[in-house]
Design a protein around this motif. Structure first.
Motif, mmCIF file in Angstrom:
data_model
loop_
_atom_site.group_PDB
_atom_site.id
_atom_site.type_symbol
_atom_site.label_atom_id
_atom_site.label_comp_id
_atom_site.label_asym_id
_atom_site.label_seq_id
_atom_site.Cartn_x
_atom_site.Cartn_y
_atom_site.Cartn_z
ATOM 1 N N VAL A 6 42.479 17.918 81.659
ATOM 2 C CA VAL A 6 43.264 16.812 81.105
ATOM 3 C C VAL A 6 42.548 15.491 81.334
ATOM 4 O O VAL A 6 42.409 14.660 80.426
ATOM 5 N N LEU A 7 42.087 15.286 82.554
ATOM 6 C CA LEU A 7 41.395 14.040 82.885
ATOM 7 C C LEU A 7 40.077 13.919 82.114
ATOM 8 O O LEU A 7 39.731 12.839 81.629
ATOM 9 N N GLY A 8 39.345 15.033 82.008
ATOM 10 C CA GLY A 8 38.101 14.998 81.257
ATOM 11 C C GLY A 8 38.323 14.701 79.787
ATOM 12 O O GLY A 8 37.594 13.906 79.177
ATOM 13 N N PHE A 9 39.346 15.327 79.198
ATOM 14 C CA PHE A 9 39.649 15.069 77.786
ATOM 15 C C PHE A 9 40.090 13.625 77.586
ATOM 16 O O PHE A 9 39.636 12.945 76.659
ATOM 17 N N SER A 10 40.973 13.133 78.431
ATOM 18 C CA SER A 10 41.459 11.756 78.301
ATOM 19 C C SER A 10 40.318 10.761 78.465
ATOM 20 O O SER A 10 40.221 9.783 77.726
ATOM 21 N N ARG A 11 39.445 11.015 79.436
ATOM 22 C CA ARG A 11 38.300 10.121 79.667
ATOM 23 C C ARG A 11 37.395 10.066 78.447
ATOM 24 O O ARG A 11 36.919 8.994 78.055
ATOM 25 N N SER A 12 37.168 11.223 77.824
ATOM 26 C CA SER A 12 36.288 11.267 76.653
ATOM 27 C C SER A 12 36.978 10.722 75.415
ATOM 28 O O SER A 12 36.411 9.910 74.679
ATOM 29 N N PHE A 13 38.217 11.138 75.181
ATOM 30 C CA PHE A 13 38.925 10.759 73.956
ATOM 31 C C PHE A 13 39.196 9.264 73.909
ATOM 32 O O PHE A 13 39.108 8.634 72.860
ATOM 33 N N LEU A 14 39.528 8.681 75.061
ATOM 34 C CA LEU A 14 39.832 7.250 75.114
ATOM 35 C C LEU A 14 38.606 6.381 75.342
ATOM 36 O O LEU A 14 38.733 5.157 75.400
ATOM 37 N N ALA A 15 37.436 7.022 75.477
ATOM 38 C CA ALA A 15 36.186 6.274 75.688
ATOM 39 C C ALA A 15 36.350 5.276 76.835
ATOM 40 O O ALA A 15 36.108 4.080 76.698
ATOM 41 N N LEU A 16 36.777 5.789 77.992
ATOM 42 C CA LEU A 16 37.071 4.912 79.123
ATOM 43 C C LEU A 16 35.829 4.186 79.640
ATOM 44 O O LEU A 16 35.949 3.116 80.238
ATOM 45 N N ARG A 17 34.664 4.755 79.427
ATOM 46 C CA ARG A 17 33.444 4.080 79.896
ATOM 47 C C ARG A 17 33.299 2.711 79.245
ATOM 48 O O ARG A 17 32.837 1.766 79.872
ATOM 49 N N GLU A 18 33.730 2.587 77.971
ATOM 50 C CA GLU A 18 33.670 1.306 77.277
ATOM 51 C C GLU A 18 34.978 0.533 77.387
ATOM 52 O O GLU A 18 34.973 -0.687 77.527
ATOM 53 N N ASN A 19 36.111 1.238 77.320
ATOM 54 C CA ASN A 19 37.404 0.559 77.259
ATOM 55 C C ASN A 19 38.005 0.239 78.628
ATOM 56 O O ASN A 19 38.739 -0.744 78.758
ATOM 57 N N ALA A 20 37.735 1.074 79.631
ATOM 58 C CA ALA A 20 38.307 0.839 80.970
ATOM 59 C C ALA A 20 37.394 1.466 82.022
ATOM 60 O O ALA A 20 37.685 2.535 82.567
ATOM 61 N N PRO A 21 36.258 0.845 82.315
ATOM 62 C CA PRO A 21 35.280 1.450 83.231
ATOM 63 C C PRO A 21 35.821 1.698 84.637
ATOM 64 O O PRO A 21 35.424 2.662 85.286
ATOM 65 N N ARG A 22 36.714 0.833 85.122
ATOM 66 C CA ARG A 22 37.271 1.057 86.460
ATOM 67 C C ARG A 22 38.150 2.307 86.484
ATOM 68 O O ARG A 22 38.089 3.108 87.427
ATOM 69 N N LEU A 23 38.973 2.463 85.450
ATOM 70 C CA LEU A 23 39.811 3.658 85.380
ATOM 71 C C LEU A 23 38.966 4.915 85.227
ATOM 72 O O LEU A 23 39.345 5.984 85.717
ATOM 73 N N GLU A 24 37.830 4.794 84.581
ATOM 74 C CA GLU A 24 36.962 5.963 84.437
ATOM 75 C C GLU A 24 36.516 6.459 85.805
ATOM 76 O O GLU A 24 36.468 7.671 86.064
ATOM 77 N N LYS A 25 36.217 5.538 86.719
ATOM 78 C CA LYS A 25 35.823 5.937 88.067
ATOM 79 C C LYS A 25 36.979 6.632 88.794
ATOM 80 O O LYS A 25 36.768 7.600 89.528
ATOM 81 N N VAL A 26 38.203 6.136 88.573
ATOM 82 C CA VAL A 26 39.378 6.787 89.170
ATOM 83 C C VAL A 26 39.516 8.208 88.625
ATOM 84 O O VAL A 26 39.793 9.165 89.369
ATOM 85 N N PHE A 27 39.321 8.359 87.311
ATOM 86 C CA PHE A 27 39.421 9.675 86.692
ATOM 87 C C PHE A 27 38.374 10.627 87.270
ATOM 88 O O PHE A 27 38.671 11.792 87.553
ATOM 89 N N LEU A 28 37.161 10.130 87.428
ATOM 90 C CA LEU A 28 36.108 10.976 87.990
ATOM 91 C C LEU A 28 36.450 11.399 89.414
ATOM 92 O O LEU A 28 36.193 12.555 89.809
ATOM 93 N N ALA A 29 37.027 10.470 90.198
ATOM 94 C CA ALA A 29 37.415 10.811 91.569
ATOM 95 C C ALA A 29 38.495 11.891 91.578
ATOM 96 O O ALA A 29 38.442 12.844 92.370
ATOM 97 N N PHE A 30 39.478 11.765 90.679
ATOM 98 C CA PHE A 30 40.523 12.779 90.577
ATOM 99 C C PHE A 30 39.933 14.130 90.159
ATOM 100 O O PHE A 30 40.356 15.181 90.651
ATOM 101 N N MET A 31 38.982 14.104 89.234
ATOM 102 C CA MET A 31 38.380 15.363 88.782
ATOM 103 C C MET A 31 37.669 16.069 89.935
ATOM 104 O O MET A 31 37.791 17.300 90.094
#
Length: 611
Positions: free
Chosen positions: A265-290
């Motif tokens: 779920v986290l991997g799909f959301s991170r990719s689908f929402l393009a968090l690296r460009e749209n929310a880089p801080r949240l992307e790090k949180v997602f990676l930590a959760f993964m």
């Protein structure tokens, strides 16, 4: 007689109750209309924190230790290390059916035992649960179930002993055996549609991934598979159909699949929402959760204290769900187009997951909506995400078209630019190939080509004239002053001719050596002779050539030939006539203009007109 019969029945009923000696303020009563009955609220309970009491001890102590009052909802104690005992009395008052099924609607309880205590205090025991071999169940059914034989007029006391590393939930149904079979067929049909939908979506998205290689679809396929298998396990269907002889794995599979599903779920959301460009801080949180869920997934299989793992895992999943919703909302606020469908679809699914999690922690009551919240929410999610995927593909196609159009326009611009550069280069090459390197006027090659064109035009449209110019005494000029002085003189003469001849259609060319020629389209004899005299006079008066500080007089001899319009004339004839006129000027003393008579292109016909 009627009174006697009434007291006989009352005495029989009292005897059954007294034989066991267990009071019950709200027993389960069956009649001829009973087909399905929720007995959850008819249960009283006791929490055995030591997990040491047996059925005999429970029966003896029950009047003192049992809970009081009827619960408002089915019991849901959440996670607990204690053993729970439940009791109810079941009385078949008038139902002709004597075969009943008791169904527990929470199939992932580790171990659940049912004790049926009859009036003679005999005890029948049955065992089921997800850590008990599936073959021990009375019916091959995904939910925990027990068989109860109870004829009309009989009463029994029923005890349940529940021990599990997960949540303790006691939503319990009592079925007529035939009604249970019918309901089971309907439930399996609906579950078949639901899981069929998941399989179709997994195949569909995998084919899209193979086609376009977008990792969002691979994450989504992984999520659908792990999530579908988790639901298959939570519904008890995996234990029934996939691993009925592996109770250890069935007990551990829930925690492992929760970790796997949340990681996807986290991997799909991170990719689908393009968090690296749209929310880089949240992307790090997602990676930590993964990373965290990878660890808890491994712990679900190998950590001895599985109860602690499943609690931590479930709580972390609830927190991660909150971050997923936060990420979707943030991308929606920032006008990221895919976030619209994402929020709509995942709000439905994650709301169901949140309800399920809260139900597990006994924050909300256990009922149909909370028990099957994930299935209900995911059904809506699949439909909405199908629309989202179609919109994503359409958006990608439009974007590709836009990129292709921009590339085409850019390519056309570059081609046009290169073409323009090439044309300029060609013009420059053409100019270089048609320009005399010394004087900068047209060369002999260009002169011959243009004279041929103008001769052909003259036959169709109108007259033309040709002026031939030669520097007087140029050989002596070179002998006295040198070739460099001669070249400088020719350059000055070319500049003078260019200044005098101003019409765009007129051509000034170097014919060869010190000889120049002027082509005059649409020009009659008067105009040609006038221009020739202007050239001669301008050279004589205004050229003012100097070499090494000494003035050097420069004069020219000029010959003019005419080609009247409407008649054929060959370029060679016109050159010969003009050259003949030039020769006549030199023979007459130089520094003069000779005009060849119009209509007669014989070279010897010219006479000087300027002394």
């Amino acid at each position: 007689m009627i009174h006697f019969a009434f007291f006989f029945v009352l005495a029989l009923y009292s005897t059954g109750a007294a034989a066991v000696g267990i009071p019950d303020s709200f027993p389960v009563v069956l009649d001829e209309n009973t087909g399905r009955l929720d007995i959850s609220r008819h249960l009283t309970y006791y929490e055995d924190s030591s997990s040491r009491l047996n059925i005999s001890e429970i029966m003896d102590r029950w009047p003192k230790i049992a809970s009081e009052g009827m619960p408002e909802e089915a019991y849901n104690f959440g996670f607990s290390n204690s053993t729970y005992w439940f009791h109810t009395r079941v009385t078949n008052q008038s139902s002709p059916n004597d075969r009943w099924i008791i169904e527990g609607l929470y199939p992932i309880i580790d171990r659940m035992e049912m004790f049926v205590v009859k009036a003679d205090r005999s005890i029948a025991r049955q065992t089921a649960g997800d850590s008990v071999p599936f073959l021990l169940r009375f019916r091959d059914h995904h939910n925990i179930n027990f068989f109860l034989k109870l004829s009309s007029g009989q009463s029994v006391d029923v005890f349940f002993r529940v021990q599990t590393s997960g949540a303790v939930q006691m939503r319990t149904l009592l079925w007529d055996s035939d009604r249970f079979s019918s309901a089971d067929h309907q439930e399996r049909f609906l579950l078949g549609l639901y899981y069929g939908l998941l399989v179709c979506m997994a195949i569909f998205n995998f084919l899209i991934f193979v086609s376009i290689r977008d990792t969002s679809y691979l994450w989504y396929v992984s999520y659908i598979l792990s999530y579908g298998l988790l639901q298959f396990t939570l519904n008890g269907l995996a234990f029934e159909h996939l691993w009925p002889e592996s109770p250890w794995w069935n007990n551990r599979a829930v925690g492992f699949l929760i970790s796997t599903g949340m990681c996807c779920v986290l991997g799909f959301s991170r990719s689908f929402l393009a968090l690296r460009e749209n929310a880089p801080r949240l992307e790090k949180v997602f990676l930590a959760f993964m990373v965290f869920f990878v660890v808890t997934g491994a712990a679900s299989l190998f950590w001895p204290a599985y109860g602690l793992v499943i609690r931590v895992n479930t709580f972390a999943a609830a927190v991660a769900v909150g971050f997923v919703i936060l990420a979707g909302g943030l991308c929606l606020y920032r006008r990221f187009r895919p976030a619209r469908y994402f929020m709509l679809a995942w709000t439905a699914l994650l709301s169901g997951m949140l309800l399920y999690t809260l139900k597990t922690f006994a924050v909300v009551p256990a009922n149909f909506i909370t028990e099957f919240g994930i299935q209900i929410g995911s059904a809506f999610e699949v439909i909405i995400l199908s629309i989202a995927l179609a919109d994503r593909l359409r958006h990608m196609a439009l974007k590709n078209q836009q990129v292709q159009q921009e590339m085409t326009e850019k390519l056309e611009s570059r081609v046009a630019e290169r073409t323009s550069e090439l044309e300029a280069a060609n013009r420059q090459l053409e100019a270089l190939s048609s320009t005399d390197g010394l004087t900068g006027v047209f060369n002999r090659r260009f002169f011959d080509s243009r004279l041929e064109e103008e001769s052909a035009r003259c036959r169709r449209q109108g007259p033309m004239a040709l002026i031939m110019i030669d520097v007087d005494h140029f050989k002596s000029f070179n002998d006295n002053f040198g070739h460099q002085a001669g070249d400088a003189c020719l350059q000055r003469l070319a500049d003078t001719l260019t200044a005098v001849v101003r019409r765009e259609t007129d051509i000034v060319a170097r014919y060869g050596g010190e000889e120049f020629a002027i082509i005059l389209p649409y020009t009659d004899a008067i105009g040609a002779s006038t221009l020739a005299e202007t050239v001669r006079l301008t050279v004589e008066r205004d050229l003012r050539f100097e070499w090494e500080g000494r003035p050097v007089p420069v004069t020219v001899s000029v010959g003019v030939a005419m080609a009247p319009g409407g008649r054929s004339v060959e370029p060679g004839e016109l050159i010969a006539a003009a050259d003949g006129a030039l020769y006549a000027s030199k023979q007459a003393g130089r520094n003069r203009v000779t005009v060849h008579p119009p209509g007669n292109l014989r070279p010897e016909a010219g006479e000087p007109v300027t002394p």
